[in-house]
Design a protein around this motif. Structure first.
Motif, PDB file in Angstrom:
ATOM      1  N   VAL A   7      -8.224   4.204 -11.836  1.00 50.48           N
ATOM      2  CA  VAL A   7      -8.603   5.194 -10.828  1.00 50.48           C
ATOM      3  C   VAL A   7      -7.854   4.933  -9.518  1.00 50.48           C
ATOM      4  O   VAL A   7      -7.393   5.865  -8.858  1.00 50.48           O
ATOM      5  CB  VAL A   7     -10.136   5.162 -10.617  1.00 50.48           C
ATOM      6  CG1 VAL A   7     -10.525   6.045  -9.439  1.00 50.48           C
ATOM      7  CG2 VAL A   7     -10.846   5.640 -11.871  1.00 50.48           C
ATOM      8  N   ARG A   8      -7.691   3.673  -9.157  1.00 51.87           N
ATOM      9  CA  ARG A   8      -6.918   3.365  -7.948  1.00 51.87           C
ATOM     10  C   ARG A   8      -5.458   3.791  -8.124  1.00 51.87           C
ATOM     11  O   ARG A   8      -4.816   4.255  -7.187  1.00 51.87           O
ATOM     12  CB  ARG A   8      -6.962   1.861  -7.665  1.00 51.87           C
ATOM     13  CG  ARG A   8      -8.265   1.402  -7.030  1.00 51.87           C
ATOM     14  CD  ARG A   8      -8.220  -0.111  -6.826  1.00 51.87           C
ATOM     15  NE  ARG A   8      -9.546  -0.674  -6.652  1.00 51.87           N
ATOM     16  CZ  ARG A   8     -10.166  -0.717  -5.479  1.00 51.87           C
ATOM     17  NH1 ARG A   8      -9.586  -0.241  -4.410  1.00 51.87           N
ATOM     18  NH2 ARG A   8     -11.379  -1.236  -5.384  1.00 51.87           N
ATOM     19  N   GLU A  67     -13.991   8.978  -5.402  1.00 55.20           N
ATOM     20  CA  GLU A  67     -12.896   9.926  -5.544  1.00 55.20           C
ATOM     21  C   GLU A  67     -13.450  11.229  -6.102  1.00 55.20           C
ATOM     22  O   GLU A  67     -14.576  11.268  -6.613  1.00 55.20           O
ATOM     23  CB  GLU A  67     -11.820   9.360  -6.494  1.00 55.20           C
ATOM     24  CG  GLU A  67     -11.163   8.083  -5.997  1.00 55.20           C
ATOM     25  CD  GLU A  67     -10.120   8.344  -4.917  1.00 55.20           C
ATOM     26  OE1 GLU A  67      -9.974   9.514  -4.503  1.00 55.20           O
ATOM     27  OE2 GLU A  67      -9.464   7.378  -4.487  1.00 55.20           O
ATOM     28  N   ARG A  96     -17.755   5.034  -8.057  1.00 54.19           N
ATOM     29  CA  ARG A  96     -17.748   3.829  -7.228  1.00 54.19           C
ATOM     30  C   ARG A  96     -16.687   3.923  -6.137  1.00 54.19           C
ATOM     31  O   ARG A  96     -16.881   3.488  -5.015  1.00 54.19           O
ATOM     32  CB  ARG A  96     -17.501   2.603  -8.108  1.00 54.19           C
ATOM     33  CG  ARG A  96     -17.954   1.310  -7.461  1.00 54.19           C
ATOM     34  CD  ARG A  96     -18.043   0.187  -8.501  1.00 54.19           C
ATOM     35  NE  ARG A  96     -18.049   0.745  -9.843  1.00 54.19           N
ATOM     36  CZ  ARG A  96     -17.323   0.322 -10.879  1.00 54.19           C
ATOM     37  NH1 ARG A  96     -16.574  -0.613 -10.785  1.00 54.19           N
ATOM     38  NH2 ARG A  96     -17.350   0.867 -12.041  1.00 54.19           N
ATOM     39  N   LEU A  97     -15.535   4.475  -6.497  1.00 56.25           N
ATOM     40  CA  LEU A  97     -14.455   4.550  -5.513  1.00 56.25           C
ATOM     41  C   LEU A  97     -14.505   5.852  -4.723  1.00 56.25           C
ATOM     42  O   LEU A  97     -13.617   6.138  -3.928  1.00 56.25           O
ATOM     43  CB  LEU A  97     -13.101   4.417  -6.218  1.00 56.25           C
ATOM     44  CG  LEU A  97     -12.907   3.062  -6.892  1.00 56.25           C
ATOM     45  CD1 LEU A  97     -11.692   3.067  -7.772  1.00 56.25           C
ATOM     46  CD2 LEU A  97     -12.799   1.959  -5.852  1.00 56.25           C
ATOM     47  N   GLU A 122     -11.369   0.824 -13.068  1.00 60.31           N
ATOM     48  CA  GLU A 122     -11.221   0.881 -11.624  1.00 60.31           C
ATOM     49  C   GLU A 122      -9.740   0.845 -11.221  1.00 60.31           C
ATOM     50  O   GLU A 122      -9.307   1.571 -10.321  1.00 60.31           O
ATOM     51  CB  GLU A 122     -11.973  -0.296 -11.006  1.00 60.31           C
ATOM     52  CG  GLU A 122     -12.373  -0.018  -9.581  1.00 60.31           C
ATOM     53  CD  GLU A 122     -13.318  -1.080  -9.055  1.00 60.31           C
ATOM     54  OE1 GLU A 122     -14.348  -1.333  -9.717  1.00 60.31           O
ATOM     55  OE2 GLU A 122     -13.017  -1.658  -8.004  1.00 60.31           O
ATOM     56  N   GLU A 123      -8.983   0.002 -11.911  1.00 58.52           N
ATOM     57  CA  GLU A 123      -7.559  -0.073 -11.577  1.00 58.52           C
ATOM     58  C   GLU A 123      -6.839   1.229 -11.911  1.00 58.52           C
ATOM     59  O   GLU A 123      -5.937   1.642 -11.192  1.00 58.52           O
ATOM     60  CB  GLU A 123      -6.921  -1.252 -12.324  1.00 58.52           C
ATOM     61  CG  GLU A 123      -7.187  -2.571 -11.636  1.00 58.52           C
ATOM     62  CD  GLU A 123      -7.251  -3.726 -12.599  1.00 58.52           C
ATOM     63  OE1 GLU A 123      -8.055  -3.633 -13.562  1.00 58.52           O
ATOM     64  OE2 GLU A 123      -6.528  -4.709 -12.406  1.00 58.52           O
ATOM     65  N   TYR A 178      -0.178   0.985 -10.806  1.00 57.23           N
ATOM     66  CA  TYR A 178      -1.070   0.342  -9.839  1.00 57.23           C
ATOM     67  C   TYR A 178      -0.750  -1.151  -9.734  1.00 57.23           C
ATOM     68  O   TYR A 178      -0.642  -1.702  -8.635  1.00 57.23           O
ATOM     69  CB  TYR A 178      -2.525   0.547 -10.259  1.00 57.23           C
ATOM     70  CG  TYR A 178      -3.485  -0.265  -9.439  1.00 57.23           C
ATOM     71  CD1 TYR A 178      -3.761   0.093  -8.117  1.00 57.23           C
ATOM     72  CD2 TYR A 178      -4.090  -1.405  -9.962  1.00 57.23           C
ATOM     73  CE1 TYR A 178      -4.616  -0.669  -7.354  1.00 57.23           C
ATOM     74  CE2 TYR A 178      -4.946  -2.169  -9.193  1.00 57.23           C
ATOM     75  CZ  TYR A 178      -5.212  -1.801  -7.888  1.00 57.23           C
ATOM     76  OH  TYR A 178      -6.037  -2.560  -7.121  1.00 57.23           O
ATOM     77  N   ASP A 228       0.866  -1.174   0.000  1.00 60.70           N
ATOM     78  CA  ASP A 228       0.000   0.000   0.000  1.00 60.70           C
ATOM     79  C   ASP A 228       0.905   1.227   0.000  1.00 60.70           C
ATOM     80  O   ASP A 228       1.721   1.397   0.902  1.00 60.70           O
ATOM     81  CB  ASP A 228      -0.890  -0.025   1.244  1.00 60.70           C
ATOM     82  CG  ASP A 228      -1.865   1.142   1.222  1.00 60.70           C
ATOM     83  OD1 ASP A 228      -1.889   1.863   0.192  1.00 60.70           O
ATOM     84  OD2 ASP A 228      -2.580   1.331   2.213  1.00 60.70           O
ATOM     85  N   ALA A 263     -16.270   4.458 -12.499  1.00 63.04           N
ATOM     86  CA  ALA A 263     -15.225   3.990 -11.579  1.00 63.04           C
ATOM     87  C   ALA A 263     -14.907   5.056 -10.535  1.00 63.04           C
ATOM     88  O   ALA A 263     -14.718   4.753  -9.358  1.00 63.04           O
ATOM     89  CB  ALA A 263     -13.972   3.624 -12.370  1.00 63.04           C
TER      90      ALA A 263
END
Lengths: 180, 586
Positions: B187-188, B226, B223-224, B184-185, B277, B118, B220
């Motif tokens: 955005v992460r 942000e 959902r996350l 999603e990945e 990521y 992380d 995305a």
């Protein structure tokens, strides 16, 4: 009449003094032309022009003793630049133009005599007495001065091949065939 | 949402031709028969090979270590055996070879142990190191190591992080599909870059001809939870250029002399964010990338391809049509023709286009420039391509630099609109590489001159020192002999002048009347000293050697050990030879 003469004379004296002062105050050390010429020369220090290094050759050109077409490593390009700088005619190169090269020591044949180390003008050869010598390629200017002194003829010149680091885009060529 | 978008000058609207390659989802390209992984895939230092021939490597194993800060590591794309580390044709317009690791896959595709991390629990420096060692580079095509772009400027607070999903090149859809399928990945991954840079705002720029990608990214982000802004930018080539996108989204114009961080902006490609990521959250280094395979083929599609896959094997998946006569890497605007299909897919390979005479008709013959100024109108950097053209053509490189040739991004807009069909960009590339090469030559000449001058100075100094030594020796000898003739001081003796001085220093134990004994003792002492010194010195140039060099050294050491005579037998002979040995260089 006398006033006019006096004014002119005074002017001459003042200006003369100013010029005299300027010539002392702003004196140029060395010959600036020599430096400009030297900047054009390739700095191989090979002596192929007949002078012991690029600076002496530049001095000779500046003094009008040497021609501008005596530097084979500089090539025709160098001759053109010198002609441009000095306002002289472009002349064909005295010797033939060669591609850029580096010297290679055949390390199996080398006897470690140190003669080439002493001949190299840019300290591009490492080695010690009775030890194998080798050439630091990026420092070699390709002047060929090390070839003659070698008693066992173990040094030869290799042209620098094209690789990804020195590759250049080529001048766009118009295809005449297609145009016809 | 953004209140307002800004425009950039110039630009063109070529046919996009993106539709054929978005019909199918991203496909997994099969394992090729052999992988040729070039070690130098990034801008900056070339990585050194860390494996040897015959070694078995695992998928994701480091095979090339980053060389210096601006460099990125290279990894094995699958498990298998290293067949060779040799020169192999590069994915480059020249078709010249580059050092590559040849890996034969074993088919098991076995990963190295991966650790998920992380980024919030790690120091920023550590995260940058991880990114470098995972080989994360700009996947938009420039392949600049990303970690080197992740240091904010000290003086300017980082305002905006721009994420580039514009993908303005015609034909290319790899970023589009990546955003659709793996939003999603991405955005992460953005969070990693945002936290490293401390950016206040994140702007994701996507051209408005990709509605699916925009909605996928929007979903995305929601959902996350942000606060990133997904912005649809007008479709106009080259909106995906970093400087153009920054200008469109933030209104800031990055001058040629500055980095964008100095204005508080930084820009990354979506694919780069995705790999960053994967590198942190999954411990997976960059070993594959999405490549658009399109053009004159039966099945245009995006493939996830292992780096090092020969282009020929990838192209075969798309079944090229019979009249295909060339292949381009990159888009039709900025790409280049691949000279050899044995070249591998590398980190910079975003698109492969099969070309045919029908798809890319031969351009009509070049005609004289009529100075219409169309090129200047479309130049996104507001240069004057027609002036640059005249000067490049005349090889007047000083003038090209006065007209800012190095601000040219080679986008190809000028060549695209030129009514005289002049390949302007080719002239600019020629001029640029010629200027670089002259710069290199100039630097080499300056270095040679400096070395020559240093050598001359050294020789002079050595001569002066020698003369001084001789004079001293003469003086010493003269004082020993007492009745010193006046001429001895003037004419220094030439036969072995140094030894009397040296002998005087270490001759206390031996009777000074016997010069022969003294000399021998001195020689033995000197040899002893030299041996001690030799053994004490540890060579310092043995770090960062390539595997080949290490093997070579080991082989030489073995030979040397075999050749070495017994030290006792050599002792006497060596001492004798040392006595008669002449000093080199004197």
């Amino acid at each position: 009449m006398i006033t006019a003469l006096a004014i002119m004379a005074l002017g001459a004296v003042v200006l003369g003094a100013a010029l005299g002062y300027a010539s002392i105050r702003f004196k140029v050390e060395g010959d600036p032309l020599v430096e400009k010429i030297e900047a054009i020369l390739p700095q191989t220090q090979c002596g192929q022009c007949g002078y012991p290094g690029c600076k002496p050759y530049a001095a000779a050109i500046s003094a009008g003793e040497a021609d501008i077409n005596l530097c084979p490593p500089g090539g025709m390009d160098g001759v053109r630049k010198l002609a441009d700088l000095l306002g002289r005619e472009v002349k064909a190169l005295e010797a033939e133009e060669k591609p850029k090269q580096v010297a290679i020591i055949d390390e199996a044949t080398c006897i470690g005599c140190t003669l080439c180390i002493q001949a190299c003008p840019v300290d591009a050869i490492v080695g010690a007495a009775k030890q194998m010598h080798t050439i630091i390629e990026p420092l070699c200017t390709g002047c060929e001065l090390c070839i003659k002194p070698c008693p066992v003829e173990c040094i030869h010149m290799l042209p620098i091949t094209e690789n990804l680091d020195n590759w250049k885009w080529k001048y766009p060529v118009i295809e005449i065939k297609r145009a016809a | 949402m953004l209140a307002q978008l800004f425009g950039f000058k110039g630009g063109v609207k070529p046919q996009t031709n993106k539709a054929p390659s978005v019909q199918l989802p991203i496909g997994q390209a099969p394992l090729p028969s052999c992988l040729f992984v070039p070690l130098h895939q990034n801008i900056g230092g070339a990585p050194n090979p860390l494996v040897v021939v015959g070694e078995h490597v695992l998928k994701g194993q480091l095979i090339g270590g980053a060389d210096g800060w601006v460099s990125a590591a290279v990894h094995a794309p699958t498990s298998g055996t290293v067949l060779a580390i040799e020169e192999h044709v590069a994915a480059h317009p020249s078709g010249l070879p580059t050092l590559s690791v040849v890996i034969e896959p074993d088919g098991r595709d076995q990963w190295i142990p991966r650790t998920a991390l992380d980024h919030r629990s790690l120091a920023p420096e550590r995260v940058r190191e991880i990114l470098r060692d995972a080989g994360v580079v700009g996947l938009g095509g420039a392949a600049f190591p990303s970690h080197a772009k992740l240091t904010p400027a000290r003086a300017v607070p980082m305002q905006d992080l721009v994420i580039n999903g514009a993908e303005c090149e015609p034909f290319m859809t790899c970023d589009d599909l990546l955003m659709r399928e793996r939003a999603e990945e991405i955005v992460r991954g953005i969070a990693i870059f945002r936290d490293l840079l401390g950016a206040k705002r994140v702007l994701i720029g996507i051209e408005d001809n990709k509605p699916e990608a925009i909605s996928a990214m929007n979903k995305a982000v929601l959902r996350l939870a942000e606060d990133y802004a997904v912005v649809a930018v007008p479709t106009r080539y080259p909106a995906g250029g970093a400087k153009q996108l920054i200008r469109v989204l933030t209104g800031k114009e990055v001058p040629a002399s500055k980095r964008s961080t100095e204005l508080g902006v930084q820009c990354f490609n979506v694919a780069t964010v995705y790999t960053a990521y994967r590198a942190l959250a999954h411990g997976e280094p960059v070993i594959s990338r999405i490549v658009t395979l399109t053009g004159n083929i039966e099945q245009p599609r995006n493939w996830e391809v292992r780096l090092g896959t020969p282009m020929r094997e990838l192209i075969a998946l798309g079944r090229p049509k019979a009249d295909t006569d060339r292949y381009l890497m990159g888009g039709p605007m900025m790409g280049f023709e691949i000279p050899d299909l044995a070249a591998p897919v590398v980190k910079a390979t975003n698109c492969l286009i099969a070309g045919s005479p029908a798809l890319f008709p031969a351009s009509p013959p070049e005609m004289p420039c009529i100075r219409c100024g169309a090129c200047a109108e479309v130049c996104p950097h507001e240069l004057q391509p027609f002036e640059l053209y005249w000067f490049s053509r005349a090889r007047n490189f000083g003038k090209t630099q006065e007209y800012h040739i190095f601000d040219c991004i080679e986008c190809g807009c000028c060549s695209y609109v030129c009514p005289s069909h002049i390949p302007l960009v080719q002239y600019f590339r020629f001029a640029k590489s010629e200027i670089w090469s002259r710069e290199r030559e100039k630097q080499a000449a300056d270095a040679a001159k400096a070395r020559f001058e240093l050598r001359n100075a050294r020789e002079e100094r050595e001569q002066a020192e020698k003369a001084e030594r001789l004079a001293k020796a003469a003086a010493a000898r003269g004082s020993e002999r007492k009745p010193a003739p006046a001429s001895a001081a003037v004419l220094p003796p030439t036969v072995e002048p140094v030894q009397p001085v040296a002998a005087a220093e270490s001759a206390e134990a031996v009777s000074p009347s016997d010069p022969d004994t003294v000399r021998k003792a001195t020689i033995v002492a000197a040899m002893e000293r030299a041996r001690a010194q030799r053994e004490a010195v540890k060579p310092r140039n043995t770090e960062q050697l390539t595997v080949e060099q290490k093997n070579e050294i080991a082989a030489i050491e073995a030979r040397r050990a075999a050749l070495k005579p017994e030290p006792a037998a050599a002792q006497g002979g060596r001492a004798d030879s040392a006595t008669s040995q002449e000093r080199p260089g004197e």
